[in-house]
Design a protein around this motif. Structure first.
Motif, PDB file in Angstrom:
ATOM      1  N   VAL A  60       0.509  -1.358   0.042  1.00 14.52           N
ATOM      2  CA  VAL A  60       0.006   0.088  -0.190  1.00 14.52           C
ATOM      3  C   VAL A  60       0.890   1.251   0.021  1.00 14.52           C
ATOM      4  O   VAL A  60       0.925   2.078  -1.060  1.00 14.52           O
ATOM      5  CB  VAL A  60      -0.900   0.078   1.391  1.00 14.52           C
ATOM      6  CG1 VAL A  60      -1.536   1.232   1.339  1.00 14.52           C
ATOM      7  CG2 VAL A  60      -1.714  -1.366   1.187  1.00 14.52           C
ATOM      8  N   ALA A  61       1.771   1.627   0.666  1.00 12.56           N
ATOM      9  CA  ALA A  61       2.733   2.729   0.918  1.00 12.56           C
ATOM     10  C   ALA A  61       3.682   2.531  -0.593  1.00 12.56           C
ATOM     11  O   ALA A  61       3.568   3.736  -0.570  1.00 12.56           O
ATOM     12  CB  ALA A  61       3.762   2.528   1.943  1.00 12.56           C
ATOM     13  N   GLU A  62       4.424   1.478  -1.007  1.00 14.81           N
ATOM     14  CA  GLU A  62       4.991   1.682  -2.465  1.00 14.81           C
ATOM     15  C   GLU A  62       4.040   2.399  -3.266  1.00 14.81           C
ATOM     16  O   GLU A  62       4.790   2.599  -4.076  1.00 14.81           O
ATOM     17  CB  GLU A  62       4.813   0.124  -2.493  1.00 14.81           C
ATOM     18  CG  GLU A  62       6.279  -0.491  -1.307  1.00 14.81           C
ATOM     19  CD  GLU A  62       7.011  -1.638  -1.816  1.00 14.81           C
ATOM     20  OE1 GLU A  62       8.241  -1.515  -0.823  1.00 14.81           O
ATOM     21  OE2 GLU A  62       6.553  -2.274  -2.364  1.00 14.81           O
ATOM     22  N   MET A  63       2.389   1.600  -3.305  1.00 22.38           N
ATOM     23  CA  MET A  63       1.658   2.093  -4.218  1.00 22.38           C
ATOM     24  C   MET A  63       2.188   3.718  -4.377  1.00 22.38           C
ATOM     25  O   MET A  63       1.393   4.426  -5.426  1.00 22.38           O
ATOM     26  CB  MET A  63       0.527   1.068  -4.413  1.00 22.38           C
ATOM     27  CG  MET A  63       0.644   0.032  -5.027  1.00 22.38           C
ATOM     28  SD  MET A  63      -0.594  -0.733  -5.560  1.00 22.38           S
ATOM     29  CE  MET A  63      -1.116  -1.370  -4.268  1.00 22.38           C
ATOM     30  N   ALA A  64       1.723   3.916  -3.070  1.00 20.82           N
ATOM     31  CA  ALA A  64       1.273   5.082  -2.953  1.00 20.82           C
ATOM     32  C   ALA A  64       2.445   6.005  -3.547  1.00 20.82           C
ATOM     33  O   ALA A  64       2.294   6.998  -3.794  1.00 20.82           O
ATOM     34  CB  ALA A  64       0.550   5.656  -1.832  1.00 20.82           C
ATOM     35  N   GLU A  65       3.269   5.892  -3.161  1.00 19.75           N
ATOM     36  CA  GLU A  65       4.603   6.564  -3.547  1.00 19.75           C
ATOM     37  C   GLU A  65       5.352   6.549  -4.926  1.00 19.75           C
ATOM     38  O   GLU A  65       5.859   7.701  -5.345  1.00 19.75           O
ATOM     39  CB  GLU A  65       5.912   5.425  -2.618  1.00 19.75           C
ATOM     40  CG  GLU A  65       6.005   5.620  -1.404  1.00 19.75           C
ATOM     41  CD  GLU A  65       6.934   4.748  -1.029  1.00 19.75           C
ATOM     42  OE1 GLU A  65       7.911   4.550  -1.660  1.00 19.75           O
ATOM     43  OE2 GLU A  65       6.868   4.532  -0.002  1.00 19.75           O
ATOM     44  N   HIS A  66       4.459   5.808  -5.946  1.00 20.90           N
ATOM     45  CA  HIS A  66       3.897   5.739  -6.939  1.00 20.90           C
ATOM     46  C   HIS A  66       3.054   6.723  -7.389  1.00 20.90           C
ATOM     47  O   HIS A  66       2.885   6.729  -8.581  1.00 20.90           O
ATOM     48  CB  HIS A  66       3.742   4.192  -7.606  1.00 20.90           C
ATOM     49  CG  HIS A  66       4.930   3.487  -7.900  1.00 20.90           C
ATOM     50  ND1 HIS A  66       5.486   2.682  -7.099  1.00 20.90           N
ATOM     51  CD2 HIS A  66       6.175   3.170  -8.681  1.00 20.90           C
ATOM     52  CE1 HIS A  66       6.679   2.219  -6.958  1.00 20.90           C
ATOM     53  NE2 HIS A  66       6.634   2.499  -8.323  1.00 20.90           N
ATOM     54  N   GLY A  67       2.027   7.192  -6.828  1.00 21.43           N
ATOM     55  CA  GLY A  67       0.964   8.298  -7.082  1.00 21.43           C
ATOM     56  C   GLY A  67       0.185   7.561  -6.858  1.00 21.43           C
ATOM     57  O   GLY A  67      -1.450   8.525  -7.362  1.00 21.43           O
ATOM     58  N   ALA A  68      -1.048   6.409  -6.942  1.00 24.43           N
ATOM     59  CA  ALA A  68      -1.969   5.361  -6.508  1.00 24.43           C
ATOM     60  C   ALA A  68      -2.068   6.339  -5.540  1.00 24.43           C
ATOM     61  O   ALA A  68      -1.801   6.559  -4.334  1.00 24.43           O
ATOM     62  CB  ALA A  68      -1.535   4.182  -6.937  1.00 24.43           C
ATOM     63  N   GLU A  69      -4.081   6.071  -5.225  1.00 18.50           N
ATOM     64  CA  GLU A  69      -4.733   6.243  -4.326  1.00 18.50           C
ATOM     65  C   GLU A  69      -5.054   4.621  -3.509  1.00 18.50           C
ATOM     66  O   GLU A  69      -6.133   4.317  -4.067  1.00 18.50           O
ATOM     67  CB  GLU A  69      -5.871   7.335  -4.255  1.00 18.50           C
ATOM     68  CG  GLU A  69      -6.960   7.555  -3.637  1.00 18.50           C
ATOM     69  CD  GLU A  69      -8.042   8.002  -3.972  1.00 18.50           C
ATOM     70  OE1 GLU A  69      -9.706   7.574  -2.753  1.00 18.50           O
ATOM     71  OE2 GLU A  69      -8.059   8.810  -4.631  1.00 18.50           O
TER      72      GLU A  69
END
Length: 257
Positions: A60-69
């Motif tokens: 979750v944290a990594e996808m958020a770092e890629h700009g995803a919600e």
């Protein structure tokens, strides 16, 4: 919901599982596999995505770092509590793969890693995935097939018995080999499946190996003496740098029409 090869035998099994997941997830091969899964999701900046069986929220944290919600959902309250302490900015929720906390068509992406073998009804979970995904939304599933662990041993017959007996204690041990047909049956398009193999040759996986033997013993497939002999052999192999365990991981990606 989130799981790996075994739950270590400890006073607090979830804490032991978290430690094992932390160690495995930090391996370069695991980091690369997660990054590959994010690429398969093909998310635009700000796109809403769920990680089902999120554990303590690393993906979750990594996808958020890629700009995803990104939102994480896991059935384990303890996993979510640890994840919230570690990552106070992450959106982590206690929830069920069969009843996700999203509206119809709300999400652009759905990800589940090492989860579907824990579900008694994987097809039902995929029906829920299709419900929450918008048309064109992407889904990625990652998981091991519990019947195809490859473990070197001086006792190959006993090893086969142990691996298959452990698989028989899992809710859906062969869900990963069924990803393609499960996705097709659920109405997904552009289904593609690939295999990545995790290879382990040190002491990292000894808790997993002893857990496999203990489960086979508890199921009555082997005796306590056989479990002890087999586990001792694997520990000796690890000390000598001769342990070998290979775990095929199936990666499936598809699109909601």
């Amino acid at each position: 919901m989130s799981n790996t090869i075994v739950t270590p035998q400890e006073d607090d099994p979830v804490s032991g599982l978290i430690r094992l997941l932390d160690a495995v997830d930090a391996l370069p091969s695991s980091v690369a596999l997660r990054a590959h899964s994010y690429g398969l999701l093909d998310l635009a900046p700000g796109a809403p995505v769920v990680d089902v069986g999120c554990g303590v929220g690393r993906a979750v944290a990594e996808m958020a770092e890629h700009g995803a919600e990104a939102v994480g959902v896991d059935v384990s309250e303890q996993m979510i509590a640890v994840g919230r302490r570690r990552r106070p900015g992450a959106d982590l929720r206690v929830g069920d793969a069969y009843a996700l906390p999203f509206q119809d068509g709300q999400l652009a992406g759905y990800r589940a890693e090492k989860v579907y073998h824990e579900l008694g009804d994987p097809a039902r979970a995929l029906g829920e995935a299709r419900r929450v995904l918008a048309p064109g939304g992407r889904i990625v599933l990652i998981g091991q097939d519990w019947d195809t662990f490859v473990i070197d041993s001086d006792h190959p017959g006993l090893t086969r018995t142990i691996v298959h007996a452990r698989a028989d204690t899992i809710a859906a041990p062969r869900a990963a080999r069924g990803y393609r047909n499960l996705l097709l049956d659920a109405g997904f398009d552009d289904v593609a499946v690939e295999v990545r193999t995790g290879v382990f040759s040190d002491e990292l996986m000894l808790p997993a190996l002893s857990g496999i033997a203990d489960a086979a013993c508890a199921a009555g497939a082997i005796t306590p003496d056989q479990a002890a002999t087999w586990t001792a052999e694997q520990a000796g192999r690890a000390r000598d740098g001769r342990l070998f365990m290979a775990v095929p991981l199936f990666v499936a990606a598809a699109r909601r029409p």
